[in-house]
Scaffold this active site. Structure first.
Site, PDB file in Angstrom:
ATOM      1  N   THR A 151      -2.854  -7.849   0.467  1.00  0.00           N
ATOM      2  CA  THR A 151      -2.099  -7.634   1.690  1.00  0.00           C
ATOM      3  C   THR A 151      -2.270  -8.791   2.661  1.00  0.00           C
ATOM      4  OG1 THR A 151      -2.040  -6.232   3.670  1.00  0.00           O
ATOM      5  CG2 THR A 151      -4.112  -6.295   2.498  1.00  0.00           C
ATOM      6  N   ASP A 152      -1.306  -8.937   3.566  1.00  0.00           N
ATOM      7  CA  ASP A 152      -1.444  -9.970   4.612  1.00  0.00           C
ATOM      8  C   ASP A 152      -2.501  -9.580   5.652  1.00  0.00           C
ATOM      9  OD1 ASP A 152      -0.040  -7.916   5.898  1.00  0.00           O
ATOM     10  OD2 ASP A 152       1.602  -9.195   6.591  1.00  0.00           O
ATOM     11  N   GLU A 153      -2.921  -8.296   5.637  1.00  0.00           N
ATOM     12  CA  GLU A 153      -3.887  -7.854   6.669  1.00  0.00           C
ATOM     13  C   GLU A 153      -5.233  -8.544   6.522  1.00  0.00           C
ATOM     14  OE1 GLU A 153      -4.087  -3.787   7.705  1.00  0.00           O
ATOM     15  OE2 GLU A 153      -1.945  -3.468   7.424  1.00  0.00           O
ATOM     16  N   TYR A 176      -9.967  -1.029   6.073  1.00  0.00           N
ATOM     17  CA  TYR A 176      -9.007  -1.237   4.976  1.00  0.00           C
ATOM     18  C   TYR A 176      -8.884  -2.717   4.642  1.00  0.00           C
ATOM     19  CZ  TYR A 176      -4.469  -2.175   2.824  1.00  0.00           C
ATOM     20  OH  TYR A 176      -3.478  -2.660   2.002  1.00  0.00           O
ATOM     21  N   LYS A 180      -9.935  -4.881   1.261  1.00  0.00           N
ATOM     22  CA  LYS A 180      -8.990  -5.682   0.474  1.00  0.00           C
ATOM     23  C   LYS A 180      -9.444  -7.143   0.434  1.00  0.00           C
ATOM     24  CE  LYS A 180      -5.574  -4.578  -1.183  1.00  0.00           C
ATOM     25  NZ  LYS A 180      -5.250  -4.005  -2.523  1.00  0.00           N
TER      26      LYS A 180
HETATM   27  P1  NAD Z   1      -0.153   4.000  -2.118  1.00  0.00           P
HETATM   28  O1  NAD Z   1      -1.242   4.556  -1.269  1.00  0.00           O
HETATM   29  O2  NAD Z   1       1.230   4.501  -1.967  1.00  0.00           O
HETATM   30  O3  NAD Z   1      -0.540   4.173  -3.664  1.00  0.00           O
HETATM   31  C1  NAD Z   1      -1.817   3.927  -4.149  1.00  0.00           C
HETATM   32  C2  NAD Z   1      -1.911   4.472  -5.570  1.00  0.00           C
HETATM   33  O4  NAD Z   1      -3.230   4.205  -6.059  1.00  0.00           O
HETATM   34  C3  NAD Z   1      -1.701   5.977  -5.660  1.00  0.00           C
HETATM   35  O5  NAD Z   1      -0.857   6.277  -6.756  1.00  0.00           O
HETATM   36  C4  NAD Z   1      -3.100   6.521  -5.906  1.00  0.00           C
HETATM   37  O6  NAD Z   1      -3.123   7.731  -6.656  1.00  0.00           O
HETATM   38  C5  NAD Z   1      -3.745   5.372  -6.657  1.00  0.00           C
HETATM   39  N1  NAD Z   1      -5.200   5.375  -6.497  1.00  0.00           N
HETATM   40  C6  NAD Z   1      -5.907   5.463  -5.342  1.00  0.00           C
HETATM   41  N2  NAD Z   1      -7.225   5.489  -5.596  1.00  0.00           N
HETATM   42  C7  NAD Z   1      -7.357   5.387  -6.943  1.00  0.00           C
HETATM   43  C8  NAD Z   1      -8.464   5.344  -7.817  1.00  0.00           C
HETATM   44  N3  NAD Z   1      -9.723   5.445  -7.350  1.00  0.00           N
HETATM   45  N4  NAD Z   1      -8.246   5.198  -9.142  1.00  0.00           N
HETATM   46  C9  NAD Z   1      -6.972   5.111  -9.630  1.00  0.00           C
HETATM   47  N5  NAD Z   1      -5.892   5.191  -8.852  1.00  0.00           N
HETATM   48  C10 NAD Z   1      -6.069   5.310  -7.519  1.00  0.00           C
HETATM   49  O7  NAD Z   1      -0.238   2.431  -1.899  1.00  0.00           O
HETATM   50  P2  NAD Z   1       0.936   1.342  -1.800  1.00  0.00           P
HETATM   51  O8  NAD Z   1       1.435   1.298  -0.411  1.00  0.00           O
HETATM   52  O9  NAD Z   1       1.875   1.541  -2.917  1.00  0.00           O
HETATM   53  O10 NAD Z   1       0.080   0.008  -2.035  1.00  0.00           O
HETATM   54  C11 NAD Z   1      -0.174  -0.446  -3.359  1.00  0.00           C
HETATM   55  C12 NAD Z   1      -0.981  -1.727  -3.275  1.00  0.00           C
HETATM   56  O11 NAD Z   1      -0.263  -2.723  -2.556  1.00  0.00           O
HETATM   57  C13 NAD Z   1      -2.328  -1.563  -2.565  1.00  0.00           C
HETATM   58  O12 NAD Z   1      -3.282  -2.349  -3.246  1.00  0.00           O
HETATM   59  C14 NAD Z   1      -2.071  -2.115  -1.172  1.00  0.00           C
HETATM   60  O13 NAD Z   1      -3.253  -2.641  -0.625  1.00  0.00           O
HETATM   61  C15 NAD Z   1      -1.055  -3.205  -1.480  1.00  0.00           C
HETATM   62  N6  NAD Z   1      -0.114  -3.520  -0.377  1.00  0.00           N
HETATM   63  C16 NAD Z   1       0.594  -2.520   0.231  1.00  0.00           C
HETATM   64  C17 NAD Z   1       1.520  -2.848   1.217  1.00  0.00           C
HETATM   65  C18 NAD Z   1       2.350  -1.788   1.910  1.00  0.00           C
HETATM   66  O14 NAD Z   1       3.055  -2.118   2.868  1.00  0.00           O
HETATM   67  N7  NAD Z   1       2.320  -0.537   1.469  1.00  0.00           N
HETATM   68  C19 NAD Z   1       1.711  -4.197   1.576  1.00  0.00           C
HETATM   69  C20 NAD Z   1       0.953  -5.181   0.931  1.00  0.00           C
HETATM   70  C21 NAD Z   1       0.056  -4.830  -0.058  1.00  0.00           C
HETATM   71  O1  DAU Z   2       0.788  -5.558   6.227  1.00  0.00           O
HETATM   72  C1  DAU Z   2       0.636  -4.906   5.004  1.00  0.00           C
HETATM   73  C2  DAU Z   2       0.047  -3.521   5.228  1.00  0.00           C
HETATM   74  O2  DAU Z   2       1.071  -2.743   5.827  1.00  0.00           O
HETATM   75  C3  DAU Z   2      -0.456  -2.867   3.957  1.00  0.00           C
HETATM   76  O3  DAU Z   2      -1.521  -3.614   3.423  1.00  0.00           O
HETATM   77  C4  DAU Z   2      -0.923  -1.433   4.225  1.00  0.00           C
HETATM   78  O4  DAU Z   2      -1.281  -0.801   3.011  1.00  0.00           O
HETATM   79  C5  DAU Z   2       0.219  -0.682   4.870  1.00  0.00           C
HETATM   80  O5  DAU Z   2      -0.200   0.625   5.210  1.00  0.00           O
HETATM   81  C6  DAU Z   2       0.718  -1.416   6.124  1.00  0.00           C
HETATM   82  O6  DAU Z   2      -0.288  -1.390   7.157  1.00  0.00           O
HETATM   83  P1  DAU Z   2       0.107  -1.147   8.704  1.00  0.00           P
HETATM   84  O7  DAU Z   2      -1.089  -0.639   9.397  1.00  0.00           O
HETATM   85  O8  DAU Z   2       0.817  -2.320   9.271  1.00  0.00           O
HETATM   86  O9  DAU Z   2       1.226   0.008   8.486  1.00  0.00           O
HETATM   87  P2  DAU Z   2       1.511   1.383   9.251  1.00  0.00           P
HETATM   88  O10 DAU Z   2       2.799   1.899   8.698  1.00  0.00           O
HETATM   89  O11 DAU Z   2       0.325   2.283   9.242  1.00  0.00           O
HETATM   90  O12 DAU Z   2       1.732   0.911  10.742  1.00  0.00           O
HETATM   91  C7  DAU Z   2       2.759  -0.026  11.066  1.00  0.00           C
HETATM   92  C8  DAU Z   2       2.697  -0.240  12.560  1.00  0.00           C
HETATM   93  O13 DAU Z   2       3.114   0.968  13.222  1.00  0.00           O
HETATM   94  C9  DAU Z   2       1.313  -0.538  13.090  1.00  0.00           C
HETATM   95  O14 DAU Z   2       1.418  -1.452  14.175  1.00  0.00           O
HETATM   96  C10 DAU Z   2       0.808   0.807  13.600  1.00  0.00           C
HETATM   97  C11 DAU Z   2       2.079   1.482  14.074  1.00  0.00           C
HETATM   98  N1  DAU Z   2       2.114   2.957  13.981  1.00  0.00           N
HETATM   99  C12 DAU Z   2       1.790   3.514  12.784  1.00  0.00           C
HETATM  100  C13 DAU Z   2       1.801   4.897  12.634  1.00  0.00           C
HETATM  101  C14 DAU Z   2       1.416   5.512  11.301  1.00  0.00           C
HETATM  102  C15 DAU Z   2       2.500   3.733  15.055  1.00  0.00           C
HETATM  103  O15 DAU Z   2       2.828   3.197  16.135  1.00  0.00           O
HETATM  104  N2  DAU Z   2       2.524   5.102  14.904  1.00  0.00           N
HETATM  105  C16 DAU Z   2       2.166   5.715  13.740  1.00  0.00           C
HETATM  106  O16 DAU Z   2       2.171   6.968  13.681  1.00  0.00           O
END
Ligand code: NAD
Ligand code: DAU
Length: 369
Positions: A151-153, A176, A180
């Site tokens: 992730t970019d975080e 988190y 990562k």
């Molecule tokens: P998600 O939470 O929707 O899915 C995570 C999946 O991992 C689920 O299917 C869960 O059952 C599985 N999982 C969790 N713990 C596990 C374990 N101990 N063993 C096996 N499986 C397990 O997540 P997502 O949003 O699809 O993110 C997927 C990946 O991409 C993550 O590594 C996250 O850090 C990365 N990522 C997410 C975002 C985003 O915006 N969602 C952006 C950049 C990177």
């Molecule tokens: O940047 C990549 C990341 O983006 C991924 O690595 C993470 O897995 C993914 O969850 C996401 O993280 P964020 O914290 O940016 O996403 P989230 O949707 O939780 O929040 C987006 C923005 O919105 C953040 O500034 C917090 C704000 N927010 C979020 C929630 C859930 C609110 O204002 N209200 C809310 O209820």
């Protein structure tokens, strides 16, 4: 092994099994991004066995893959990556050519209340996979690939100017992002120390179908449908760079097949939005789609207490992946958001299923409602 609909799904019978087809393990394939990656690989690479490896936590849902789970090249293995022996057994049985690692605890707010879950899955789970790959591929690393999805975080927060690039120093601010960042470092270290063939990508915020409604966009869509308050953290002036999930899946495809060994690629949407502007856009779009009077949904906006350690701004410079692999986003934000809202409006059963039970307990702990 049993498939999503309860029918048996072929699993290798013994430790000496070796598919004649190339095999790719995709961890976290039942989650949001993972399910789009699995679908893309199952459909585009029929000559490759795709093994979805997932523990099915609250975020994992096999319904996400109902349209491909009967494909001849699809397998599902319920394995928890925290279990080192189970991971080693899985990798020994399948002898994969590649591992695309997405399984993770992924929600920042949950990491603030339960950091250890993030250490266990994101750090230890990743190291378990690295150890298993290293053992299985010992002496035969040629043609193998361990692809870690990050992730970019990990880069921390930007001010008003500038972008994250592959050279940005790590500076994670939440449990988190610290977990990562740690996993990224382990992946790099296994490359440097043991010669494990790896590649890493760091992506910005994804949105799209199948997104669990604890994250900003699906939570707002769900609450608008239900007529519930729209909780905006702090002043709402936090900025994220949004990418349609299918474009992330296409980037993962490009990096997996053509990325250079040992390299990192930043992936983003060139699409920055302040949260409050994004929520207003969602409200306007949903007023129109739901036939509600203009301004109706926006009345639900409620400012709530801020997230601790809230990162001000993320934005990715995705020049490297564009220059080296020719990748760029294919969908405009307006198109992607409209398709996403339509998906939620026509998949109310999915929404109902994932917002019952444990999700409701989390929701009341997080928002007190
Ligand atoms: P998600 O939470 O929707 O899915 C995570 C999946 O991992 C689920 O299917 C869960 O059952 C599985 N999982 C969790 N713990 C596990 C374990 N101990 N063993 C096996 N499986 C397990 O997540 P997502 O949003 O699809 O993110 C997927 C990946 O991409 C993550 O590594 C996250 O850090 C990365 N990522 C997410 C975002 C985003 O915006 N969602 C952006 C950049 C990177
Ligand atoms: O940047 C990549 C990341 O983006 C991924 O690595 C993470 O897995 C993914 O969850 C996401 O993280 P964020 O914290 O940016 O996403 P989230 O949707 O939780 O929040 C987006 C923005 O919105 C953040 O500034 C917090 C704000 N927010 C979020 C929630 C859930 C609110 O204002 N209200 C809310 O209820």
């Amino acid at each position: 092994m049993v498939g999503a609909d309860g029918t048996p799904n072929f699993a290798p019978p013994n430790p000496h099994y070796r598919s004649l087809m190339p095999t790719v393990l995709i961890t976290g394939g039942a989650g949001f991004i993972g399910s789009h990656v699995v679908r893309r690989f199952v459909q585009r690479y029929p000559e490759t066995t795709i093994v979805n490896v997932d523990a099915l936590t609250y975020a994992g849902n096999l319904e996400n893959l109902a349209d491909v789970d009967q494909a001849a090249n699809y397998r599902f293995e319920r394995v928890d990556i925290r279990d080192a022996a189970a991971v080693q057994d899985l990798v020994d049985r399948y002898q994969p050519d590649g591992i695309i690692h997405l399984a993770a605890e992924s929600h920042v707010d949950r990491s603030i209340t339960d950091p250890m879950a993030f250490v266990e899955t994101n750090v230890i789970g990743t190291v378990n996979l690295l150890n298993a790959a290293r053992t299985a591929w010992a002496g035969a690393m040629e043609g193998k690939r361990f692809y870690h999805i990050s992730t970019d975080e990990v880069f921390g927060a930007l001010g008003a100017e500038g972008f994250f690039t592959e050279e940005t120093p790590y500076s994670p601010n939440s449990p988190y992002s610290a977990s990562k960042a740690s996993s990224d470092h382990f992946v790099r270290a296994y490359h440097e120390t043991y010669g494990l063939p790896i590649v890493i990508s760091n992506c910005s915020n994804n949105y799209g179908p199948n997104h669990f409604p604890e994250k900003l966009i699906p939570l707002m869509i769900h609450n608008i449908i239900e007529g519930k308050p729209l909780p905006v953290y702090g002043d709402g002036k936090y900025t994220r760079d949004w990418l349609y999930v299918k474009d992330h899946a296409s980037a993962i495809d490009a990096v997996y097949h053509d990325g250079r060994n040992g390299e990192t690629y930043c992936i983003g949407g060139w699409n920055e939005w302040q949260n409050i502007d994004l929520v207003h856009l969602l409200c306007r779009t949903m007023d129109a789609k739901l036939g509600r009077p203009e301004g109706d949904c926006a009345q639900l906006i409620t400012f709530v207490k801020d997230r601790p350690g809230h990162d001000k701004r993320y934005a990715i410079d995705a020049t490297k992946i564009h220059r080296e692999l020719g990748w760029k986003p294919s969908v405009t934000f307006e198109q992607g958001l409209s398709e996403t809202i339509d998906w939620y409006l026509s998949n109310k059963t999915w929404l109902r299923n994932v917002t019952s039970g444990a999700y409701l307990d989390y929701y009341s702990a997080q928002y007190g409602a």
